[in-house]
Scaffold this motif. Structure first.
Motif, PDB file in Angstrom:
ATOM      1  N   SER A  35      45.737  30.708  38.008  1.00  0.00           N
ATOM      2  CA  SER A  35      45.479  29.290  38.303  1.00  0.00           C
ATOM      3  C   SER A  35      46.178  28.873  39.587  1.00  0.00           C
ATOM      4  CB  SER A  35      45.950  28.413  37.144  1.00  0.00           C
ATOM      5  OG  SER A  35      45.265  28.730  35.958  1.00  0.00           O
ATOM      6  N   ILE A  36      47.449  29.238  39.703  1.00  0.00           N
ATOM      7  CA  ILE A  36      48.201  28.898  40.922  1.00  0.00           C
ATOM      8  C   ILE A  36      47.576  29.573  42.134  1.00  0.00           C
ATOM      9  CG2 ILE A  36      50.424  29.175  42.090  1.00  0.00           C
ATOM     10  CD1 ILE A  36      51.756  28.979  39.335  1.00  0.00           C
ATOM     11  N   SER A  37      47.208  30.846  41.967  1.00  0.00           N
ATOM     12  CA  SER A  37      46.635  31.603  43.079  1.00  0.00           C
ATOM     13  C   SER A  37      45.295  31.037  43.519  1.00  0.00           C
ATOM     14  CB  SER A  37      46.476  33.068  42.667  1.00  0.00           C
ATOM     15  OG  SER A  37      45.836  33.811  43.678  1.00  0.00           O
ATOM     16  N   ILE A  42      47.262  23.038  33.112  1.00  0.00           N
ATOM     17  CA  ILE A  42      47.122  24.437  32.668  1.00  0.00           C
ATOM     18  C   ILE A  42      48.483  25.069  32.429  1.00  0.00           C
ATOM     19  CG2 ILE A  42      46.361  26.743  33.374  1.00  0.00           C
ATOM     20  CD1 ILE A  42      44.022  25.381  34.810  1.00  0.00           C
ATOM     21  N   LEU A  43      49.418  24.841  33.336  1.00  0.00           N
ATOM     22  CA  LEU A  43      50.756  25.415  33.197  1.00  0.00           C
ATOM     23  C   LEU A  43      51.447  24.898  31.932  1.00  0.00           C
ATOM     24  CD1 LEU A  43      52.103  25.312  36.878  1.00  0.00           C
ATOM     25  CD2 LEU A  43      51.210  27.278  35.626  1.00  0.00           C
ATOM     26  N   ILE A  44      51.308  23.608  31.669  1.00  0.00           N
ATOM     27  CA  ILE A  44      51.936  23.036  30.473  1.00  0.00           C
ATOM     28  C   ILE A  44      51.323  23.630  29.214  1.00  0.00           C
ATOM     29  CG2 ILE A  44      52.228  20.916  29.122  1.00  0.00           C
ATOM     30  CD1 ILE A  44      52.451  19.397  31.773  1.00  0.00           C
ATOM     31  N   PRO A  47      38.443  32.003  45.935  1.00  0.00           N
ATOM     32  CA  PRO A  47      39.576  32.294  46.819  1.00  0.00           C
ATOM     33  C   PRO A  47      40.861  32.463  46.030  1.00  0.00           C
ATOM     34  CG  PRO A  47      39.135  29.958  46.847  1.00  0.00           C
ATOM     35  CD  PRO A  47      38.094  30.569  45.939  1.00  0.00           C
ATOM     36  N   MET A  48      41.646  33.439  46.398  1.00  0.00           N
ATOM     37  CA  MET A  48      42.954  33.642  45.773  1.00  0.00           C
ATOM     38  C   MET A  48      43.994  33.855  46.859  1.00  0.00           C
ATOM     39  SD  MET A  48      42.324  35.945  42.352  1.00  0.00           S
ATOM     40  CE  MET A  48      41.187  35.402  41.059  1.00  0.00           C
ATOM     41  N   ASP A  49      45.112  33.237  46.678  1.00  0.00           N
ATOM     42  CA  ASP A  49      46.196  33.328  47.655  1.00  0.00           C
ATOM     43  C   ASP A  49      47.328  34.152  47.054  1.00  0.00           C
ATOM     44  OD1 ASP A  49      47.782  32.964  49.833  1.00  0.00           O
ATOM     45  OD2 ASP A  49      48.352  30.903  49.367  1.00  0.00           O
ATOM     46  N   PHE A  50      47.556  35.344  47.608  1.00  0.00           N
ATOM     47  CA  PHE A  50      48.635  36.197  47.105  1.00  0.00           C
ATOM     48  C   PHE A  50      49.944  35.761  47.744  1.00  0.00           C
ATOM     49  CE2 PHE A  50      51.420  39.910  47.361  1.00  0.00           C
ATOM     50  CZ  PHE A  50      51.450  40.295  46.039  1.00  0.00           C
ATOM     51  N   SER A  51      50.840  35.248  46.916  1.00  0.00           N
ATOM     52  CA  SER A  51      52.133  34.778  47.402  1.00  0.00           C
ATOM     53  C   SER A  51      53.237  35.425  46.569  1.00  0.00           C
ATOM     54  CB  SER A  51      52.223  33.250  47.305  1.00  0.00           C
ATOM     55  OG  SER A  51      53.537  32.801  47.588  1.00  0.00           O
ATOM     56  N   ARG A 108      56.319  34.858  46.773  1.00  0.00           N
ATOM     57  CA  ARG A 108      57.263  33.811  46.376  1.00  0.00           C
ATOM     58  C   ARG A 108      56.817  33.154  45.068  1.00  0.00           C
ATOM     59  NH1 ARG A 108      57.522  28.324  46.935  1.00  0.00           N
ATOM     60  NH2 ARG A 108      55.496  28.367  47.956  1.00  0.00           N
ATOM     61  N   ASP A 109      55.526  32.831  44.958  1.00  0.00           N
ATOM     62  CA  ASP A 109      55.014  32.202  43.738  1.00  0.00           C
ATOM     63  C   ASP A 109      55.141  33.127  42.532  1.00  0.00           C
ATOM     64  OD1 ASP A 109      54.381  29.934  45.130  1.00  0.00           O
ATOM     65  OD2 ASP A 109      52.260  30.434  45.389  1.00  0.00           O
ATOM     66  N   ILE A 110      54.890  34.418  42.742  1.00  0.00           N
ATOM     67  CA  ILE A 110      54.985  35.387  41.647  1.00  0.00           C
ATOM     68  C   ILE A 110      56.424  35.480  41.139  1.00  0.00           C
ATOM     69  CG2 ILE A 110      54.732  37.827  41.031  1.00  0.00           C
ATOM     70  CD1 ILE A 110      52.415  37.959  43.016  1.00  0.00           C
ATOM     71  N   ILE A 111      57.361  35.569  42.059  1.00  0.00           N
ATOM     72  CA  ILE A 111      58.774  35.679  41.673  1.00  0.00           C
ATOM     73  C   ILE A 111      59.233  34.403  40.965  1.00  0.00           C
ATOM     74  CG2 ILE A 111      61.136  35.862  42.554  1.00  0.00           C
ATOM     75  CD1 ILE A 111      60.032  37.657  44.783  1.00  0.00           C
ATOM     76  N   LEU A 112      58.873  33.240  41.517  1.00  0.00           N
ATOM     77  CA  LEU A 112      59.288  31.970  40.919  1.00  0.00           C
ATOM     78  C   LEU A 112      58.695  31.794  39.522  1.00  0.00           C
ATOM     79  CD1 LEU A 112      59.066  29.462  43.926  1.00  0.00           C
ATOM     80  CD2 LEU A 112      61.122  30.305  42.785  1.00  0.00           C
ATOM     81  N   LEU A 113      57.417  32.192  39.348  1.00  0.00           N
ATOM     82  CA  LEU A 113      56.794  32.050  38.038  1.00  0.00           C
ATOM     83  C   LEU A 113      57.450  32.967  37.019  1.00  0.00           C
ATOM     84  CD1 LEU A 113      54.619  30.681  36.384  1.00  0.00           C
ATOM     85  CD2 LEU A 113      53.021  32.484  37.079  1.00  0.00           C
TER      86      LEU A 113
END
Length: 415
Positions: free
Chosen positions: A41-43, A284-286, A373-377, A379-384
């Motif tokens: 979802s974030i990506s 979605i996250l909640i 579209p998907m954004d590979f980050s 930083r987002d993976i580590i934070l999640l």
């Protein structure tokens, strides 16, 4: 923590206490699925916002400067243009901190074939961010770069509506101060950005072609487009540029001011729509966090019930309730780590594959994109991952208090 860590490791190694119970397996699956959905979802939202923002900026640029001056052309007509001289360029560069400055010549026109016509805005370009953006969106042919050949690039929507193909001749009719000016042009390129609102009304020609038609100097255009800024800096740079241009007009005795507009203003409808996507991601996250919490709490209860006799033994040996709670929280954390590991192994390769190969399609008419579209980050993976680990510890603290209600005598008899 040495005792707690040692006890948790030993209990996990015991065949009777390994995390193989159906309940813990469901918990691992729930965490893995929830994590995968959250990361995707974030990506997807990050990728979607990036792609749409790039398209909007590609057509509009970060900041546009328009002039209120009037320039007398060779036929005595008045056109509202802007002149880019060296002093003005220095003012823009100093206030925005970017060298991405492009003089653009736009004119409304009618493109006509033998049996059809379409109203467009013809954009005169030779270089810059918009030129590069449309070059990447070419379906066939190339961008116009030879003003002597009167070349034109049209969108796929326009070419379909008019039945055009590469090499076809069209007539471009311009109305300026009640004077009709026409020029024949050859279609050299067809582009498709999947942004129908812009594609259907934008055509590209070399800027020299428009300047020769309207007989203006090389440093004259209809706007100055500024690119190369960060999205979060655009509003502030717009204010600074407006103030700098106001000062420039005053110091040079000009009887007009420049109009400054940024892409966040011209594309406000689209950016408001993109902001709504953040709300969807939060929901979605909640929801996924709640699902993970329930499955994790269930797993903790199962682990406690499977190790009731061990709890009685620890209490009989003098272990405190806090120490025993930490032991079982550490055991439950292994469920979390296993779920996160599986979730990462599923989601990260999927994101990488979609980013590179665009496997999952989209309806371009509805979403302005023909792929998901998907954004590979990283930083987002580590934070999640860290967020899930921290939240899981917090979630487990309260249900772990059930251990304090178990007495050593009763738990040692439990089978």
């Amino acid at each position: 923590m040495v005792f707690e860590s040692f006890a948790a490791k030993r209990m996990c190694r015991r065949k009777s206490s390994r995390l193989k119970a159906p309940g813990t397996g469901i918990a691992v699956a729930g965490i893995a699925i929830s994590f995968t959905i959250m990361l995707l979802s974030i990506s997807i939202v990050s990728g979607f916002k990036r792609e749409i923002t790039d398209k909007i900026i590609g057509f509009n640029s970060d900041i546009s400067v328009y002039g209120y001056s009037t320039v007398v052309d060779a036929d005595g007509g008045l056109t509202r243009n802007i002149t880019l001289n060296e002093d003005l360029e220095k003012v823009i560069t100093a206030s925005t901190g970017t060298t991405g400055i492009e003089l653009v010549f736009n004119q409304p026109a009618i493109i006509k074939t033998d049996d059809n016509f379409s109203g467009v805005i013809i954009k005169g370009l030779n270089k810059g961010s918009t030129y590069d953006f449309l070059s990447k969106a070419l379906v066939s042919g190339r961008m116009p770069n030879d003003s002597l050949k009167n070349e034109i690039a049209v969108s796929e929507a326009t070419s379909t509506a008019l039945g055009l193909k590469l090499g076809d001749k069209v007539f471009c009719h311009f109305l300026n101060n009640n004077r009709l000016r026409s020029r024949a042009a050859t279609v050299c390129g067809i582009y498709n950005t999947h942004f129908s609102e812009f594609d259907s009304r934008i055509a590209i020609v070399p800027s020299e072609m428009l300047r020769s038609i309207f007989r203006v100097k090389d440093n004259v255009g209809t706007s100055i487009e500024i690119s190369g800024l960060k999205v979060e800096d655009i509003d502030q740079k717009t204010i600074e540029l407006y103030n700098a241009l106001e000062k420039y007009s005053s110091e040079n005795g000009l009887n007009y001011i420049y109009q400054v507009e940024n892409v966040l203003q011209s594309g406000a409808m689209y950016f408001s729509w993109l902001d709504l996507l953040d709300t969807n991601v939060v929901v979605i996250l909640i929801l996924m966090a709640v699902v993970s919490a329930f499955t994790l709490i269930s797993a903790l209860f199962i682990i406690v019930l499977r190790n009731v006799s061990a709890i009685g033994l620890f209490k009989a040996l003098g272990a405190t309730n806090s120490q025993i709670r930490v032991i079982f929280i550490l055991i439950a954390q292994k469920v979390v780590i296993l779920g996160l590991l599986i979730g990462n192994l599923i989601s990260v390769p999927l994101i990488l594959c979609q980013t590179k190969f665009h496997i999952l399609p989209l309806d371009a008419e509805a979403y302005y994109l023909d792929f998901v579209p998907m954004d590979f980050s990283l930083r987002d993976i580590i934070l999640l991952n860290l967020s899930v680990m921290i939240i899981s510890v917090i979630v487990l603290i309260l249900p772990s208090h059930i251990i304090s209600r178990l007495s050593p005598g009763n738990t040692l008899k439990y089978e």
